[in-house]
Design a protein around this motif. Structure first.
Motif, PDB file in Angstrom:
ATOM      1  N   VAL A 175       0.847  -1.272  -0.076  1.00 36.48           N
ATOM      2  CA  VAL A 175       0.001  -0.046  -0.107  1.00 36.48           C
ATOM      3  C   VAL A 175       0.962   1.213  -0.023  1.00 36.48           C
ATOM      4  O   VAL A 175       0.490   2.220  -0.591  1.00 36.48           O
ATOM      5  N   GLY A 176       2.021   1.243   0.555  1.00 36.38           N
ATOM      6  CA  GLY A 176       2.921   2.027   0.680  1.00 36.38           C
ATOM      7  C   GLY A 176       3.240   2.706  -0.870  1.00 36.38           C
ATOM      8  O   GLY A 176       3.420   3.662  -1.359  1.00 36.38           O
ATOM      9  N   LEU A 227       2.090  11.587  -2.082  1.00 34.84           N
ATOM     10  CA  LEU A 227       2.931  12.533  -1.335  1.00 34.84           C
ATOM     11  C   LEU A 227       4.108  12.925  -1.861  1.00 34.84           C
ATOM     12  O   LEU A 227       4.869  13.694  -1.160  1.00 34.84           O
ATOM     13  N   ASP A 228       4.570  12.746  -3.064  1.00 32.06           N
ATOM     14  CA  ASP A 228       5.710  13.089  -3.708  1.00 32.06           C
ATOM     15  C   ASP A 228       5.635  14.364  -4.358  1.00 32.06           C
ATOM     16  O   ASP A 228       5.743  14.342  -5.536  1.00 32.06           O
ATOM     17  N   THR A 229       5.403  15.434  -3.704  1.00 34.27           N
ATOM     18  CA  THR A 229       5.542  16.651  -4.046  1.00 34.27           C
ATOM     19  C   THR A 229       6.339  17.581  -2.980  1.00 34.27           C
ATOM     20  O   THR A 229       6.351  17.093  -1.892  1.00 34.27           O
ATOM     21  N   SER A 230       6.628  18.680  -3.629  1.00 32.66           N
ATOM     22  CA  SER A 230       7.432  19.421  -2.664  1.00 32.66           C
ATOM     23  C   SER A 230       6.807  20.023  -1.491  1.00 32.66           C
ATOM     24  O   SER A 230       7.475  19.917  -0.481  1.00 32.66           O
ATOM     25  N   ASP A 243      15.860  11.703  -3.963  1.00 33.06           N
ATOM     26  CA  ASP A 243      15.917  10.741  -2.887  1.00 33.06           C
ATOM     27  C   ASP A 243      14.362  10.265  -2.356  1.00 33.06           C
ATOM     28  O   ASP A 243      14.439   9.021  -2.382  1.00 33.06           O
ATOM     29  N   ALA A 244      13.435  11.080  -2.689  1.00 36.42           N
ATOM     30  CA  ALA A 244      11.921  10.580  -2.488  1.00 36.42           C
ATOM     31  C   ALA A 244      11.740   9.565  -3.583  1.00 36.42           C
ATOM     32  O   ALA A 244      11.155   8.554  -3.304  1.00 36.42           O
ATOM     33  N   HIS A 245      11.991   9.755  -4.654  1.00 36.02           N
ATOM     34  CA  HIS A 245      11.795   8.766  -6.008  1.00 36.02           C
ATOM     35  C   HIS A 245      12.413   7.563  -5.719  1.00 36.02           C
ATOM     36  O   HIS A 245      12.075   6.374  -5.920  1.00 36.02           O
ATOM     37  N   THR A 246      13.836   7.454  -5.203  1.00 39.49           N
ATOM     38  CA  THR A 246      14.601   6.270  -4.766  1.00 39.49           C
ATOM     39  C   THR A 246      13.750   5.509  -3.642  1.00 39.49           C
ATOM     40  O   THR A 246      13.766   4.467  -3.945  1.00 39.49           O
ATOM     41  N   VAL A 247      12.996   6.385  -2.699  1.00 41.00           N
ATOM     42  CA  VAL A 247      12.489   5.417  -1.680  1.00 41.00           C
ATOM     43  C   VAL A 247      11.293   4.653  -2.101  1.00 41.00           C
ATOM     44  O   VAL A 247      11.209   3.644  -1.899  1.00 41.00           O
ATOM     45  N   ILE A 248      10.655   5.564  -2.865  1.00 36.30           N
ATOM     46  CA  ILE A 248       9.267   4.767  -3.488  1.00 36.30           C
ATOM     47  C   ILE A 248       9.695   3.405  -4.517  1.00 36.30           C
ATOM     48  O   ILE A 248       8.966   2.657  -4.501  1.00 36.30           O
TER      49      ILE A 248
END
Length: 313
Positions: free
Chosen positions: A181-182, A189-192, A277-282
């Motif tokens: 689900v994450g 939530l991947d916006t500034s 880095d947010a893209h990497t986590v996702i």
């Protein structure tokens, strides 16, 4: 050799779908509660899209869980009565109320309906706390019912084996649900403007998943020892053994990607709050989610195959 009986294949497929839906329901409820604590349900919140995804995803998953559990009960009726699948309804009530496996599926179905009620009442504030309490009770009922259907039931009702399997199912569902689900919710939530919500939510997910993983490993080790009867030779001599090997490999792969996120990608994101880095986590979480989907399939094959220890008798 893999069983090619259509009824067995149907039972295994719907068991896997039910496990996947169970995990997604729990994962969505947890994410919904965590985001509700951030007031993400507010119309002006930058995280509202993520909160809505969790709420809607949880409802869809819960509906799927109810349907798959009912179909599993129907297929159990066909298996135990010997009737064609289309005519299994004639024996459904008898199987559901007078057999151990049927009662197990009935309990799981009742818990699924309660879990659907929890998922369908998505809201913020105090209602989120009440809903998670209802969901915890429902999840326990579902897991207990499913443990009474699998190999743990061989040890008897309310046995240690059933208790361990119940905990194993719950922990696996929480871990898998958070990840799957994450991977669906976090892109919202991947916006500034929502980056802070993303970082805090992933941190909560990571802590909860770590606890669940520890329980999965401990209870899984007990189940594997019980299933093999203490002999590793059975791993290569049965469908059950092959499925266990596949499951262990998938769990190991998921652990690697989970560790990569927890110890590398997430700390970098916390420091930089950068889009990259947010893209990497996702993206890492998406790969881990694929591994967990495979785990649920392997687990379904395990539960519908003769355990290796039985081959030694």
């Amino acid at each position: 050799m893999m069983n090619d009986d259509p009824l067995w294949l149907a039972q295994t497929a719907f068991a896997a779908l039910a496990d996947f839906a169970f995990a997604c329901t729990l994962g969505a409820l947890l994410l919904n509660v965590w985001l509700s604590r951030e007031q993400a349900f507010a119309t002006v919140s930058p995280a509202r899209r993520g909160w809505l995804r969790a709420a809607r995803g949880g409802s869809i998953a819960a509906i799927s869980l109810v349907l798959c559990t009912f179909v599993s009960l129907w297929l159990q009726s066909a298996s135990m009565s010997g009737a064609p699948i289309a005519q299994a309804g004639d024996a459904l009530w008898l199987v559901a109320t007078a057999t151990h496996a049927g009662i197990g599926w009935s309990v799981a179905l009742a818990g699924s309906v309660l879990l659907l009620a929890a998922a369908a009442t998505a809201g913020g504030g105090a209602t989120a706390v009440a809903r998670i309490g209802m969901a915890l009770l429902a999840a326990l009922i579902v897991a207990a019912g499913k443990s009474a259907v699998g190999h743990a039931a061989d040890a008897g009702a309310f046995s240690l084996a059933e208790a361990v399997q119940t905990l194993h199912l719950l922990a696996t569902a929480v871990w898998g649900g958070i990840v799957v689900v994450g991977a669906f919710v976090l892109p919202a939530l991947d916006t500034s403007v929502a980056r802070a919500f993303l970082i805090r939510t992933v941190a909560r997910m990571s802590r909860a998943a770590s606890i669940a993983v520890a329980l999965v490993v401990l209870t899984g080790a007990f189940n594997a020892w019980r299933g093999t009867g203490g002999s590793l030779a059975v791993l290569s001599a049965s469908t059950w053994g092959h499925a266990l090997i596949v499951k262990l490999l998938l769990v190991a792969a998921a652990l690697v990607f989970g560790a990569l996120n927890r110890w590398s990608a997430l700390p970098r994101l916390s420091r930089s709050a950068s889009t990259m880095d947010a893209h990497t986590v996702i993206n890492v979480m998406r790969v881990e989610a694929l591994m967990m989907a495979g785990v649920f399939v392997a687990a379904a094959v395990l539960s519908h195959s003769m355990p290796g220890s039985a081959l030694m008798n």
